[in-house]
Design an enzyme around this catalytic site. Structure first.
Site, PDB file in Angstrom:
ATOM      1  N   SER A 144       0.839  -1.287   0.038  1.00  0.00           N
ATOM      2  CA  SER A 144      -0.016   0.058   0.051  1.00  0.00           C
ATOM      3  C   SER A 144       0.831   1.054  -0.029  1.00  0.00           C
ATOM      4  CB  SER A 144      -0.893  -0.004   1.218  1.00  0.00           C
ATOM      5  OG  SER A 144      -1.431   1.213   1.364  1.00  0.00           O
ATOM      6  N   TYR A 161      -2.122  -1.326  10.154  1.00  0.00           N
ATOM      7  CA  TYR A 161      -2.191  -1.613   8.725  1.00  0.00           C
ATOM      8  C   TYR A 161      -0.670  -1.122   8.148  1.00  0.00           C
ATOM      9  CZ  TYR A 161      -3.855  -1.139   3.707  1.00  0.00           C
ATOM     10  OH  TYR A 161      -4.157  -1.439   2.378  1.00  0.00           O
TER      11      TYR A 161
HETATM   12  N1  LIG Z   1      -8.650  -0.267  -2.045  1.00  0.00           N
HETATM   13  C1  LIG Z   1      -7.770   0.350  -1.639  1.00  0.00           C
HETATM   14  O1  LIG Z   1      -7.927   1.594  -1.549  1.00  0.00           O
HETATM   15  C2  LIG Z   1      -6.238  -0.114  -1.372  1.00  0.00           C
HETATM   16  C3  LIG Z   1      -5.371   0.685  -1.058  1.00  0.00           C
HETATM   17  C4  LIG Z   1      -3.872   0.336  -0.757  1.00  0.00           C
HETATM   18  C5  LIG Z   1      -3.704  -1.281  -0.627  1.00  0.00           C
HETATM   19  N2  LIG Z   1      -4.850  -1.980  -0.946  1.00  0.00           N
HETATM   20  C6  LIG Z   1      -4.612  -3.474  -0.806  1.00  0.00           C
HETATM   21  O2  LIG Z   1      -5.279  -4.179  -1.774  1.00  0.00           O
HETATM   22  C7  LIG Z   1      -5.430  -5.608  -1.530  1.00  0.00           C
HETATM   23  C8  LIG Z   1      -6.892  -5.680  -1.936  1.00  0.00           C
HETATM   24  O3  LIG Z   1      -7.765  -4.982  -1.214  1.00  0.00           O
HETATM   25  P1  LIG Z   1      -9.393  -4.465  -1.865  1.00  0.00           P
HETATM   26  O4  LIG Z   1      -9.265  -3.049  -1.839  1.00  0.00           O
HETATM   27  O5  LIG Z   1      -9.240  -5.146  -2.991  1.00  0.00           O
HETATM   28  O6  LIG Z   1     -10.267  -5.030  -0.578  1.00  0.00           O
HETATM   29  P2  LIG Z   1     -11.673  -5.892  -0.790  1.00  0.00           P
HETATM   30  O7  LIG Z   1     -12.358  -5.908  -1.845  1.00  0.00           O
HETATM   31  O8  LIG Z   1     -11.762  -6.221   0.861  1.00  0.00           O
HETATM   32  O9  LIG Z   1     -10.785  -7.280  -0.828  1.00  0.00           O
HETATM   33  C9  LIG Z   1      -9.697  -8.074  -0.023  1.00  0.00           C
HETATM   34  C10 LIG Z   1      -9.863  -9.552  -0.449  1.00  0.00           C
HETATM   35  O10 LIG Z   1      -8.890 -10.330   0.496  1.00  0.00           O
HETATM   36  C11 LIG Z   1      -9.496 -11.610   0.928  1.00  0.00           C
HETATM   37  N3  LIG Z   1      -9.226 -11.912   2.352  1.00  0.00           N
HETATM   38  C12 LIG Z   1      -9.319 -11.265   3.391  1.00  0.00           C
HETATM   39  N4  LIG Z   1      -9.150 -12.084   4.190  1.00  0.00           N
HETATM   40  C13 LIG Z   1      -8.726 -13.178   3.895  1.00  0.00           C
HETATM   41  C14 LIG Z   1      -8.243 -14.476   4.567  1.00  0.00           C
HETATM   42  N5  LIG Z   1      -8.061 -14.639   5.806  1.00  0.00           N
HETATM   43  N6  LIG Z   1      -8.108 -15.472   3.722  1.00  0.00           N
HETATM   44  C15 LIG Z   1      -8.312 -15.201   2.101  1.00  0.00           C
HETATM   45  N7  LIG Z   1      -8.758 -14.196   1.782  1.00  0.00           N
HETATM   46  C16 LIG Z   1      -8.767 -13.335   2.415  1.00  0.00           C
HETATM   47  C17 LIG Z   1     -10.907 -11.324   0.635  1.00  0.00           C
HETATM   48  O11 LIG Z   1     -11.664 -12.449   0.319  1.00  0.00           O
HETATM   49  P3  LIG Z   1     -12.564 -13.260   1.242  1.00  0.00           P
HETATM   50  O12 LIG Z   1     -13.370 -12.290   2.276  1.00  0.00           O
HETATM   51  O13 LIG Z   1     -13.647 -13.858   0.372  1.00  0.00           O
HETATM   52  O14 LIG Z   1     -11.852 -14.130   2.020  1.00  0.00           O
HETATM   53  C18 LIG Z   1     -10.970 -10.326  -0.497  1.00  0.00           C
HETATM   54  O15 LIG Z   1     -11.089 -11.160  -1.694  1.00  0.00           O
HETATM   55  C19 LIG Z   1      -5.335  -5.547   0.065  1.00  0.00           C
HETATM   56  O16 LIG Z   1      -4.020  -6.261   0.248  1.00  0.00           O
HETATM   57  C20 LIG Z   1      -5.296  -4.161   0.431  1.00  0.00           C
HETATM   58  O17 LIG Z   1      -4.558  -3.878   1.743  1.00  0.00           O
HETATM   59  C21 LIG Z   1      -6.178  -1.539  -1.368  1.00  0.00           C
END
Ligand SMILES: NC(=O)c1ccc[n+]([C@@H]2O[C@H](COP(=O)([O-])OP(=O)(O)OC[C@H]3O[C@@H](n4cnc5c(N)ncnc54)[C@H](OP(=O)(O)O)[C@@H]3O)[C@@H](O)[C@H]2O)c1
Length: 257
Positions: A144, A161
């Protein structure tokens, strides 16, 4: 375009059931790869699988809790048995829990560290041996922008985080230093703000925050759907064969103002 072509490659995406992971899985398939989809919600993975099959690629949905060693080991074995190899590992699964060190419970601290860091340790542990054997691998870790910048505003404090994403950066460097000799590159990506399940009910729902964010961001807006995929494809393809241990920030430039 051959440099970016993933035909014949097998990619594993953790957290493929929603948001950035789901979109990256589709992008891999569009670039020619077959894709193994991992997350806990199997029904959501099956939906993504159908989308990938519609564009003519193979997909496999495997229920997996990335914090649990047995679950990861089992999922990696299933994927390797099914596809025979893994070329690309996108460690994307992650969670964010708001709170300063004073506000966070120990349980929530551990949950964030386990989901964001332990998961990458486990997935890499069980998939890197066959990459080393075949002398080929591309590992991309979703960190991130919060690995390198923090928020001063109290309501935005997310200390676990910040710590977890900086650890992803550190692990990326260690892996990159050790395994490049085996034909494996390891890089991390630092997304800025993108709408997803993680952010829609929190940051995107906070009008005052979004106003401030858009004002501060040189592009005047958050990232839009698909805008992370180019970087992920670059770091997952032969276009980045000599790019190793880098942290590529995709945030419209907000981290430099
Ligand atoms: N969106 C942003 O602005 C942003 C910014 C910086 C970084 N990120 C990073 O990008 C990545 C994806 O985030 P996102 O924004 O797409 O969020 P999201 O829509 O909440 O997706 C998170 C994913 O992680 C999976 N997950 C969570 N805990 C898990 C576990 N214990 N085992 C297996 N899978 C798990 C969830 O699947 P299930 O619930 O089905 O298990 C879901 O598919 C993350 O690492 C996040 O920190 C996002």
């Amino acid at each position: 375009m051959k440099l970016f072509d993933l035909t014949g490659r097998v990619a594993v995406v953790t957290g493929a059931s929603s948001g950035l992971g789901r979109d990256a899985a589709m992008a891999y398939a569009q670039a020619g790869a077959d894709v193994a989809l991992l997350a806990r919600r199997i029904d959501r993975l099956e939906e993504v699988k159908r989308g990938i099959e519609k564009i003519g690629r193979k997909a496999l949905a495997v229920a997996c809790d990335v914090t649990d060693e047995e679950s990861v080991k089992n999922a990696c074995n299933i994927v390797l048995e099914h596809f025979g190899k893994v070329d690309i590992l996108l460690n994307n699964a992650g969670i964010a829990i708001r709170g300063s060190v004073e506000e966070l419970s120990v349980e929530d601290w551990d949950k964030v560290m386990n989901t964001n860091v332990r998961s990458i340790f486990l997935m890499t542990k069980y998939l890197i041996p066959q990459m080393r054997e075949r002398k080929y691998g591309k590992i991309v870790n979703i960190a991130s922008v919060n690995a390198i910048v923090a928020d001063k505003v109290p309501i935005l404090a997310r200390h676990s985080y910040n710590a977890s994403k900086a650890a992803v950066r550190g692990l990326t460097m260690g892996l990159a230093a050790s395994y490049a000799i085996d034909g494996i590159t390891v890089n991390s990506v630092g997304p800025g703000l993108f709408e997803s399940e993680m952010t829609s009910g929190t940051l995107f729902a906070n009008e005052a925050f979004m106003h401030m964010y858009n004002n501060m961001n040189p592009t005047g807006r958050p990232g839009e759907r698909g805008e992370l995929n180019g970087t992920i494809l670059f770091l997952s393809s032969d276009a980045s064969s000599y790019v190793n241990s880098q942290h590529v920030i995709v945030d419209g430039g907000i981290s430099i103002v």
